[in-house]
Design an enzyme around this catalytic site. Sequence first.
Site, PDB file in Angstrom:
ATOM      1  N   ILE A  60       0.860  -1.196   0.000  1.00 15.31           N
ATOM      2  CA  ILE A  60       0.000   0.000   0.000  1.00 15.31           C
ATOM      3  C   ILE A  60       0.890   1.238   0.000  1.00 15.31           C
ATOM      4  CG2 ILE A  60      -1.830   1.262   1.219  1.00 15.31           C
ATOM      5  CD1 ILE A  60      -2.473  -1.407   2.703  1.00 15.31           C
ATOM      6  N   ASP A  89       8.942   7.661  -1.353  1.00 13.01           N
ATOM      7  CA  ASP A  89       8.346   8.882  -1.913  1.00 13.01           C
ATOM      8  C   ASP A  89       8.095   8.582  -3.385  1.00 13.01           C
ATOM      9  OD1 ASP A  89       7.800  11.321  -3.096  1.00 13.01           O
ATOM     10  OD2 ASP A  89       9.243  12.434  -1.871  1.00 13.01           O
ATOM     11  N   TYR A  92      -5.347  18.499 -10.725  1.00 14.54           N
ATOM     12  CA  TYR A  92      -5.735  17.268 -10.006  1.00 14.54           C
ATOM     13  C   TYR A  92      -6.657  16.411 -10.882  1.00 14.54           C
ATOM     14  CZ  TYR A  92      -7.624  14.140  -6.431  1.00 14.54           C
ATOM     15  OH  TYR A  92      -8.000  13.018  -5.721  1.00 14.54           O
ATOM     16  N   LYS A 139      -6.064  12.528 -12.441  1.00 17.72           N
ATOM     17  CA  LYS A 139      -6.931  11.369 -12.205  1.00 17.72           C
ATOM     18  C   LYS A 139      -7.521  10.852 -13.527  1.00 17.72           C
ATOM     19  CE  LYS A 139      -6.261  10.949  -7.783  1.00 17.72           C
ATOM     20  NZ  LYS A 139      -5.569   9.785  -7.200  1.00 17.72           N
ATOM     21  N   VAL A 160     -14.083  12.480   0.277  1.00 18.71           N
ATOM     22  CA  VAL A 160     -13.834  11.651   1.460  1.00 18.71           C
ATOM     23  C   VAL A 160     -13.197  12.547   2.512  1.00 18.71           C
ATOM     24  CG1 VAL A 160     -12.627   9.609   2.349  1.00 18.71           C
ATOM     25  CG2 VAL A 160     -13.310   9.697  -0.071  1.00 18.71           C
TER      26      VAL A 160
HETATM   27  N1  NAP Z   1     -10.045  12.387   0.153  1.00 23.48           N
HETATM   28  C1  NAP Z   1     -10.735  12.491  -0.963  1.00 23.48           C
HETATM   29  O1  NAP Z   1     -11.725  13.260  -1.046  1.00 23.48           O
HETATM   30  C2  NAP Z   1     -10.371  11.664  -2.147  1.00 23.48           C
HETATM   31  C3  NAP Z   1     -11.334  11.508  -3.175  1.00 23.48           C
HETATM   32  C4  NAP Z   1     -10.999  10.765  -4.287  1.00 23.48           C
HETATM   33  C5  NAP Z   1      -9.762  10.179  -4.401  1.00 23.48           C
HETATM   34  N2  NAP Z   1      -8.838  10.331  -3.402  1.00 23.48           N
HETATM   35  C6  NAP Z   1      -7.515   9.730  -3.597  1.00 23.48           C
HETATM   36  O2  NAP Z   1      -7.259   8.810  -2.547  1.00 23.48           O
HETATM   37  C7  NAP Z   1      -5.852   8.725  -2.324  1.00 23.48           C
HETATM   38  C8  NAP Z   1      -5.558   8.873  -0.835  1.00 23.48           C
HETATM   39  O3  NAP Z   1      -6.033  10.136  -0.404  1.00 23.48           O
HETATM   40  P1  NAP Z   1      -6.427  10.449   1.113  1.00 23.48           P
HETATM   41  O4  NAP Z   1      -7.712  11.170   1.079  1.00 23.48           O
HETATM   42  O5  NAP Z   1      -6.263   9.254   1.954  1.00 23.48           O
HETATM   43  O6  NAP Z   1      -5.284  11.538   1.463  1.00 23.48           O
HETATM   44  P2  NAP Z   1      -4.447  11.811   2.801  1.00 23.48           P
HETATM   45  O7  NAP Z   1      -5.273  11.645   4.019  1.00 23.48           O
HETATM   46  O8  NAP Z   1      -3.810  13.138   2.533  1.00 23.48           O
HETATM   47  O9  NAP Z   1      -3.313  10.671   2.768  1.00 23.48           O
HETATM   48  C9  NAP Z   1      -2.368  10.671   1.738  1.00 23.48           C
HETATM   49  C10 NAP Z   1      -1.304   9.625   1.989  1.00 23.48           C
HETATM   50  O10 NAP Z   1      -0.397   9.651   0.884  1.00 23.48           O
HETATM   51  C11 NAP Z   1       0.926   9.773   1.370  1.00 23.48           C
HETATM   52  N3  NAP Z   1       1.750  10.489   0.406  1.00 23.48           N
HETATM   53  C12 NAP Z   1       1.658  11.792   0.023  1.00 23.48           C
HETATM   54  N4  NAP Z   1       2.632  12.074  -0.860  1.00 23.48           N
HETATM   55  C13 NAP Z   1       3.359  10.935  -1.024  1.00 23.48           C
HETATM   56  C14 NAP Z   1       4.463  10.589  -1.802  1.00 23.48           C
HETATM   57  N5  NAP Z   1       5.064  11.486  -2.594  1.00 23.48           N
HETATM   58  N6  NAP Z   1       4.959   9.330  -1.722  1.00 23.48           N
HETATM   59  C15 NAP Z   1       4.366   8.426  -0.919  1.00 23.48           C
HETATM   60  N7  NAP Z   1       3.294   8.678  -0.166  1.00 23.48           N
HETATM   61  C16 NAP Z   1       2.793   9.931  -0.221  1.00 23.48           C
HETATM   62  C17 NAP Z   1       0.791  10.481   2.715  1.00 23.48           C
HETATM   63  O11 NAP Z   1       1.846  10.095   3.613  1.00 23.48           O
HETATM   64  P3  NAP Z   1       3.273  10.770   3.762  1.00 23.48           P
HETATM   65  O12 NAP Z   1       3.017  12.243   3.900  1.00 23.48           O
HETATM   66  O13 NAP Z   1       3.783  10.128   5.016  1.00 23.48           O
HETATM   67  O14 NAP Z   1       4.063  10.397   2.559  1.00 23.48           O
HETATM   68  C18 NAP Z   1      -0.508   9.870   3.238  1.00 23.48           C
HETATM   69  O15 NAP Z   1      -0.257   8.626   3.844  1.00 23.48           O
HETATM   70  C19 NAP Z   1      -5.218   9.803  -3.211  1.00 23.48           C
HETATM   71  O16 NAP Z   1      -4.730   9.208  -4.381  1.00 23.48           O
HETATM   72  C20 NAP Z   1      -6.376  10.737  -3.521  1.00 23.48           C
HETATM   73  O17 NAP Z   1      -6.189  11.427  -4.734  1.00 23.48           O
HETATM   74  C21 NAP Z   1      -9.122  11.058  -2.281  1.00 23.48           C
END
Ligand code: NAP
Length: 266
Positions: free
Chosen positions: A16, A73, A166, A170, A199
């Site tokens: 993951i 990263d 963004y 996607k 989310v």
């Molecule tokens: N939240 C929403 O509304 C939503 C909706 C649709 C899709 N998504 C997608 O779901 C996925 C997860 O989003 P989330 O809402 O869970 O966001 P989140 O709460 O901000 O978590 C993001 C995670 O990604 C990691 N991350 C960020 N930059 C990184 C990098 N360069 N390399 C490795 N890890 C990295 C962060 O950890 P570190 O900072 O420790 O690296 C964190 O664990 C994303 O792809 C997002 O686009 C989110």
Amino acid sequence: MFGNIAKRLSGKTVLITGASAGIGKATAQAFTEAANGDIKLVLAARRLEKLNALQAELTSQYPKLKVHPVILDVSKIETIEPFLKALPTEFATIDVLVNNAGKALGLDPIGTIDSQDVDTMFQTNVLGLIQLTQLVVTQMKKRNRGDIIQLGSVAGRNPYPGGGIYCATKAALRSFTHVLREELINTKIRVIEIQPGNVESDEFSLTRFKGDKNRAAKVYEGTEPLTQEDIAELIVFAASRRENTVIAESLIFSTDQASAYHIYRA
Ligand SMILES: NC(=O)c1ccc[n+]([C@@H]2O[C@H](COP(=O)([O-])OP(=O)(O)OC[C@H]3O[C@@H](n4cnc5c(N)ncnc54)[C@H](OP(=O)(O)O)[C@@H]3O)[C@@H](O)[C@H]2O)c1
């Protein structure tokens, strides 16, 4: 019927990305629970201390669980192959890849978007994901098995003002994933895309607004958004179907329309 889930996940190795917070973290928790700890997790992100804390939390509940927390990263493309090569033998064969790491930065109209933000979003959401997928699918093809689960977004289908980059990332993910699925159509490798609406995860909105908590919270005001656990459940559900069953794409939104269509009130 649902008792089969633990059996189907038993002994698998799940990688993951972005596992330190949000949907990635919830996915690690959900796989552990669904497999009753009989699973191996490679938890990758940039913040090792958060991954270590998650490992401690999960293994205290499920002592049988095997976890490898590791810094990755995904935006540093050249580090991805060495990262995979350095995995301990026990974790080196990936059965399920969850390409979750990703982010939105800002809501600026086109013409005013910071070029660094453009680079970061494309490097993280697209180029890193492509590189990791290419390397892992090569292993999976040799074994003719495996699941690749991509975190797309409703933003890849319904682009919105302020989401110029963004949404484009996607949409790129969606197109890449579609091609991959078609190319692998006669194999046992399943290519799955999960497309959530809004989310309220740990950090997504906070990251988008660069630490501005008030602006981040406003996004969800008066709405009932999805939770990171909602998405994690679907990821685990898709990975635990009978091996001939592919949940190719899932568009998920809450009954709340503002959440569904990403109408940002920022
Ligand atoms: N939240 C929403 O509304 C939503 C909706 C649709 C899709 N998504 C997608 O779901 C996925 C997860 O989003 P989330 O809402 O869970 O966001 P989140 O709460 O901000 O978590 C993001 C995670 O990604 C990691 N991350 C960020 N930059 C990184 C990098 N360069 N390399 C490795 N890890 C990295 C962060 O950890 P570190 O900072 O420790 O690296 C964190 O664990 C994303 O792809 C997002 O686009 C989110």
